[in-house]
Design a protein around this motif. Structure first.
Motif, PDB file in Angstrom:
ATOM      1  N   CYS A 190      71.686   4.535 115.070  1.00  0.00           N
ATOM      2  CA  CYS A 190      71.715   5.239 115.873  1.00  0.00           C
ATOM      3  C   CYS A 190      70.738   5.944 115.435  1.00  0.00           C
ATOM      4  CB  CYS A 190      73.031   6.032 115.416  1.00  0.00           C
ATOM      5  SG  CYS A 190      74.994   5.238 116.129  1.00  0.00           S
ATOM      6  N   PRO A 191      70.547   6.732 116.757  1.00  0.00           N
ATOM      7  CA  PRO A 191      69.488   8.504 116.681  1.00  0.00           C
ATOM      8  C   PRO A 191      69.696   9.174 115.888  1.00  0.00           C
ATOM      9  CG  PRO A 191      70.248   7.982 118.677  1.00  0.00           C
ATOM     10  CD  PRO A 191      70.923   6.969 118.299  1.00  0.00           C
ATOM     11  N   MET A 192      68.895   9.568 115.018  1.00  0.00           N
ATOM     12  CA  MET A 192      68.771  10.544 114.192  1.00  0.00           C
ATOM     13  C   MET A 192      70.171  11.821 114.169  1.00  0.00           C
ATOM     14  SD  MET A 192      66.216  13.204 111.706  1.00  0.00           S
ATOM     15  CE  MET A 192      65.063  10.967 111.273  1.00  0.00           C
ATOM     16  N   GLY A 193      70.894  11.838 113.299  1.00  0.00           N
ATOM     17  CA  GLY A 193      71.422  13.066 112.959  1.00  0.00           C
ATOM     18  C   GLY A 193      73.166  12.151 113.541  1.00  0.00           C
ATOM     19  N   GLN A 194      72.762  11.590 114.157  1.00  0.00           N
ATOM     20  CA  GLN A 194      74.281  10.616 115.260  1.00  0.00           C
ATOM     21  C   GLN A 194      75.070   9.531 113.879  1.00  0.00           C
ATOM     22  OE1 GLN A 194      73.547   8.951 119.265  1.00  0.00           O
ATOM     23  NE2 GLN A 194      73.163  11.467 119.788  1.00  0.00           N
ATOM     24  N   LEU A 195      76.496   9.414 114.677  1.00  0.00           N
ATOM     25  CA  LEU A 195      77.182   8.381 113.722  1.00  0.00           C
ATOM     26  C   LEU A 195      77.333   7.459 114.184  1.00  0.00           C
ATOM     27  CD1 LEU A 195      80.295  11.393 112.428  1.00  0.00           C
ATOM     28  CD2 LEU A 195      77.065  10.701 111.199  1.00  0.00           C
ATOM     29  N   CYS A 196      77.914   6.328 113.536  1.00  0.00           N
ATOM     30  CA  CYS A 196      78.983   4.897 114.191  1.00  0.00           C
ATOM     31  C   CYS A 196      79.698   4.917 114.099  1.00  0.00           C
ATOM     32  CB  CYS A 196      77.599   3.796 113.376  1.00  0.00           C
ATOM     33  SG  CYS A 196      78.407   2.427 114.355  1.00  0.00           S
ATOM     34  N   VAL A 202      77.687   7.888 118.733  1.00  0.00           N
ATOM     35  CA  VAL A 202      78.032   9.549 118.919  1.00  0.00           C
ATOM     36  C   VAL A 202      77.708  10.813 117.866  1.00  0.00           C
ATOM     37  CG1 VAL A 202      80.964   8.326 119.640  1.00  0.00           C
ATOM     38  CG2 VAL A 202      80.200   9.281 117.535  1.00  0.00           C
ATOM     39  N   PRO A 203      77.425  11.731 118.432  1.00  0.00           N
ATOM     40  CA  PRO A 203      76.753  12.618 117.533  1.00  0.00           C
ATOM     41  C   PRO A 203      77.894  13.545 116.807  1.00  0.00           C
ATOM     42  CG  PRO A 203      77.149  13.839 120.024  1.00  0.00           C
ATOM     43  CD  PRO A 203      77.556  12.138 120.444  1.00  0.00           C
ATOM     44  N   PRO A 204      77.421  14.034 115.337  1.00  0.00           N
ATOM     45  CA  PRO A 204      78.589  14.235 114.404  1.00  0.00           C
ATOM     46  C   PRO A 204      78.948  16.292 115.265  1.00  0.00           C
ATOM     47  CG  PRO A 204      76.604  14.537 113.729  1.00  0.00           C
ATOM     48  CD  PRO A 204      75.796  13.939 115.293  1.00  0.00           C
ATOM     49  N   THR A 205      80.399  16.232 114.871  1.00  0.00           N
ATOM     50  CA  THR A 205      81.216  17.165 115.335  1.00  0.00           C
ATOM     51  C   THR A 205      81.537  18.407 114.683  1.00  0.00           C
ATOM     52  OG1 THR A 205      83.144  16.657 115.294  1.00  0.00           O
ATOM     53  CG2 THR A 205      82.152  16.480 117.902  1.00  0.00           C
ATOM     54  N   CYS A 206      81.320  19.884 114.574  1.00  0.00           N
ATOM     55  CA  CYS A 206      81.684  20.172 113.326  1.00  0.00           C
ATOM     56  C   CYS A 206      82.803  21.000 113.299  1.00  0.00           C
ATOM     57  CB  CYS A 206      80.760  22.044 113.982  1.00  0.00           C
ATOM     58  SG  CYS A 206      79.123  21.421 114.474  1.00  0.00           S
ATOM     59  N   ASP A 207      84.023  19.829 113.064  1.00  0.00           N
ATOM     60  CA  ASP A 207      85.691  20.382 113.657  1.00  0.00           C
ATOM     61  C   ASP A 207      85.586  18.828 113.124  1.00  0.00           C
ATOM     62  OD1 ASP A 207      85.221  18.630 115.514  1.00  0.00           O
ATOM     63  OD2 ASP A 207      86.730  20.484 117.214  1.00  0.00           O
ATOM     64  N   GLY A 213      76.074  14.271 109.877  1.00  0.00           N
ATOM     65  CA  GLY A 213      74.642  15.170 110.649  1.00  0.00           C
ATOM     66  C   GLY A 213      74.363  15.806 110.021  1.00  0.00           C
ATOM     67  N   MET A 214      74.029  17.259 110.144  1.00  0.00           N
ATOM     68  CA  MET A 214      72.845  17.634 109.221  1.00  0.00           C
ATOM     69  C   MET A 214      73.327  18.849 108.777  1.00  0.00           C
ATOM     70  SD  MET A 214      69.904  18.147 112.210  1.00  0.00           S
ATOM     71  CE  MET A 214      68.562  18.755 111.142  1.00  0.00           C
ATOM     72  N   GLU A 215      74.935  18.854 108.731  1.00  0.00           N
ATOM     73  CA  GLU A 215      75.472  19.364 108.290  1.00  0.00           C
ATOM     74  C   GLU A 215      75.057  20.210 106.275  1.00  0.00           C
ATOM     75  OE1 GLU A 215      79.484  18.848 110.635  1.00  0.00           O
ATOM     76  OE2 GLU A 215      79.236  18.325 108.726  1.00  0.00           O
ATOM     77  N   THR A 216      75.515  20.951 105.667  1.00  0.00           N
ATOM     78  CA  THR A 216      74.835  20.442 104.500  1.00  0.00           C
ATOM     79  C   THR A 216      76.319  20.918 103.451  1.00  0.00           C
ATOM     80  OG1 THR A 216      75.091  23.749 104.459  1.00  0.00           O
ATOM     81  CG2 THR A 216      73.470  21.975 104.679  1.00  0.00           C
ATOM     82  N   GLY A 222      73.247  23.746 107.740  1.00  0.00           N
ATOM     83  CA  GLY A 222      72.747  22.843 108.904  1.00  0.00           C
ATOM     84  C   GLY A 222      71.846  23.664 110.165  1.00  0.00           C
ATOM     85  N   PRO A 223      71.180  23.236 111.560  1.00  0.00           N
ATOM     86  CA  PRO A 223      71.268  24.072 112.782  1.00  0.00           C
ATOM     87  C   PRO A 223      71.543  23.937 113.707  1.00  0.00           C
ATOM     88  CG  PRO A 223      69.930  21.620 111.976  1.00  0.00           C
ATOM     89  CD  PRO A 223      70.287  21.735 110.992  1.00  0.00           C
ATOM     90  N   VAL A 224      72.746  23.220 113.143  1.00  0.00           N
ATOM     91  CA  VAL A 224      73.756  22.821 114.152  1.00  0.00           C
ATOM     92  C   VAL A 224      75.170  23.621 114.263  1.00  0.00           C
ATOM     93  CG1 VAL A 224      75.824  21.699 116.088  1.00  0.00           C
ATOM     94  CG2 VAL A 224      72.970  20.449 115.303  1.00  0.00           C
TER      95      VAL A 224
END
Length: 642
Positions: A190-196, A202-207, A213-216, A222-224
């Motif tokens: 997948c594109p960088m930062g997305q999940l399979c 699919v892009p990761p979500t913050c919930d 993703g880019m979460e710490t 992270g930036p999102v």
């Protein structure tokens, strides 16, 4: 010895040879399109089943009587063929063939079995015939094209396809390993930062409850995603709610971390927990500011009209070093904070006439004004009514003006009131006239400046070793205030100049004087006489230098002679030069004076004036001249109460 085939092998051989003798048995729904035949050539013994005694066959080659009943049942696909052989016989064996139809098409194999009559060995010849998909030896024999996510293959001599491994690229993504093209099988597809997830990127979500993703940390950083709470993992300050990432862990906000965080309105200030902010800092409300004034979200500097107690004020907009004084009842730290000047119990008090402070309507401390007692001489006032003396001059209570203050000035001298009398203005003392300047000095007493070299001269104009001259008119006649609780009054009466025409420095040593009286004065009234070297400034100014003092000069032992004075440096007149001397009379407070008494001195015998040649030298024995026959006559000095 005969050779027997194992039942299983016979089954295979029969199936491969495609025996035309068959027995069809409906065994199910499968249909077999191929044909299995079993063919026997040569001398094949006939074998009967042990269960069938009617055959009665025996092995003629072995000469044995027993009957052997070997049965072989090979099965290929859905076809079943049963062959039974008896003893040694050359007649064809009776075969029973059972065929079961199946839906699949199977390649047929023809097998020929030959038995050596001598040895009993059996030889099998097998011929394979293919019906359906062509055969192959390797994948090169198969079509090069295959369906998506498949590759050509040669399996068991048959061209087929096999599924590509998971992750192999395909038109819309990657293969899943089962022959289907999907979007992803792993996250790296997948594109960088997305999940399979479920083979879709699919892009990761913050919930989603996972650190991805880019979460710490889980669902933060992270930036999102939102910044992490204290204790969460971080890589940089922006990953944290507090803006402080230390050692990879988000820190709790503090009031000294150099970052605007927590409830702060600016860096390390404001909010409920940190100190108030200073002028120019950001704020959300007045409570964020030390000044308690937040305007347009900026803390303002304290002022004396912002309706807040701030800065160094002791109460709202008053007190402290810069704001107006506080009024009665306001808070204070000291008397300087209060308009009344009185701070008691940290509260400004109303003024009273006994609080030792100049306040209220008082004109001086606890006096003056409409409610307090009258002020005394020297205290401040506004009107005469503020003073116990009833006289307010230039903002100070003064003694009532004497009659002399309003009397006409003396027509000859311009004097109005006596010297040394307290005064408030120059006009009380006199007016400028001729060489006399009467004025009220900074000590607020009347004083005279009689200008030198302003009048006429007497004597002189002669030729001798020493010449005398009364340079000006004698110091002007004057009235003085007798001592009133002061040590003495000293008043100038005579001035003369000595010219040294010799080649040596001479020192004035002794001066014989006569005293005259009027108004009942006495020679004993004079407590001392002094000689000064005049510096040519106004009469008896601060620049004059004392030469000699003679106590009780007109009584024993002086008997009217001032001196000896040669021991003073200031008595010296250098060769070819001149020096002016002043004689004053002093009156001590121990004496009794009667107003109107007057005193003056005369220098009438110049031969009695003596000089020394240099310091402690011999007497000068030369000549002198210049004193007129009547002598040098001093000015009258008169004691006068105002």
């Amino acid at each position: 010895m005969s050779t027997r085939l194992a039942p299983a092998l016979v089954l295979v051989l029969l199936s491969a040879c495609g025996d035309n003798t068959s027995t069809s048995t409906d065994g199910g729904s499968a249909t077999s399109s191929g044909t299995t035949s079993t063919s026997t050539s040569g001398h094949v013994p006939t074998t009967s089943s042990p269960a069938d005694p009617s055959t009665g066959a025996s092995d003629s080659l072995s000469g044995t009587g027993p009957t052997t009943g070997d049965t072989v049942t090979p099965t290929t696909g859905g076809d079943t063929t049963t062959a039974t052989t008896g003893g040694d016989t050359t007649s064809p064996a009776t075969a029973t063939e059972t065929t079961t139809d199946a839906t699949a098409t199977t390649d047929a194999t023809s097998t020929t079995a030959t038995t050596d009559a001598t040895t009993g060995d059996t030889t099998l010849d097998t011929t394979t015939m293919t019906t359906g998909t062509p055969g192959c030896e390797d994948v090169a024999d198969c079509p090069a094209e295959a369906s998506e996510c498949h590759a050509p293959a040669c399996q068991a001599g048959v061209c087929d396809e096999v599924a590509l491994l998971p992750g192999a690229p395909c038109a819309t993504g990657v293969c899943d390993g089962d022959g289907t093209c999907v979007e992803c099988v792993l996250e790296e597809n997948c594109p960088m930062g997305q999940l399979c997830i479920a083979q879709q990127c699919v892009p990761p979500t913050c919930d989603d409850g996972a650190e991805n993703g880019m979460e710490t940390d889980v669902d933060c950083g992270g930036p999102v995603c939102a910044p992490c709470s204290p204790g969460g993992a971080c890589e940089q300050d922006s990953d944290c709610q507090s803006g402080v990432c230390t050692g990879g862990v988000c820190q709790a906000a503090t009031c000294d971390d150099g970052v605007e965080n927590g409830g702060e309105s600016d860096v390390d200030c404001g909010g409920a927990d940190c100190p108030p902010c200073g002028p120019g800092d950001a704020c959300d409300d007045d409570l964020d500011c030390a000044s308690q004034v937040c305007t347009l979200q900026v803390c303002q500097a304290p002022t004396c009209d912002d309706a807040e107690q701030n800065g160094q004020e002791t109460d709202v907009d008053c007190g402290g070093p810069t704001c107006p004084k506080c009024q009665d009842g306001d808070s204070c730290q000291s008397g300087t904070d209060c308009d009344s000047g009185v701070c008691t119990g940290q509260v400004c008090q109303p003024p009273t006439c006994n609080d030792n402070v100049h306040n209220g309507q008082e004109t001086d401390v606890d006096c003056g004004g409409p409610t307090c007692p009258k002020c005394q001489t020297g205290e401040d006032c506004l009107v005469d009514a503020d003073c116990d003396t009833g006289a307010c001059e230039n903002g100070q209570c003064v003694d009532p003006l004497p009659a002399c203050a309003s009397a006409p000035a003396d027509p000859a001298t311009g004097q109005r009131c006596p010297l040394f009398m307290p005064c408030a203005s120059n006009s009380e003392c006199g007016v400028f006239q001729g060489c006399q300047q009467w004025f009220c000095n900074p000590s607020k007493t009347c004083e005279l400046n009689a200008l030198s070299n302003c009048g006429t001269t007497k004597g002189g104009n002669c030729n001798a070793g020493v010449m005398f001259q009364q340079t000006d008119d004698p110091p002007v006649d004057k009235r003085f205030l007798p001592p009133d609780n002061v040590n003495f009054r000293e008043v100038a009466t005579l001035a003369f100049t000595v010219y040294n025409n010799t080649a040596s420095a001479l020192r004035l040593d002794k001066v014989p004087l006569m005293i005259e009286f009027m108004g009942g004065g006495s020679q004993f009234d004079v407590s001392s006489a002094k000689i000064y070297q005049d510096d040519s400034s106004p009469e008896h100014s601060g620049g004059d230098q004392l030469v000699h003092l003679t106590a009780n000069p007109f009584s024993f032992p002086a008997n009217g002679v001032l001196g000896p004075a040669a021991g003073s440096f200031f008595s010296q007149v250098n060769a070819g030069q001149s020096k002016r001397f002043i004689v004053t009379l002093a009156f001590a407070k121990e004496k009794t004076y009667i107003a109107g008494r007057s005193y003056r001195v005369k220098l009438v015998n110049p031969s009695g004036v003596t000089f020394k040649v240099g310091f402690n030298g011999p007497d000068y024995v030369g000549t002198n001249c210049g004193v007129p026959p009547e002598g040098f006559i001093g000015a009258w000095v008169t004691a006068q109460n105002p």
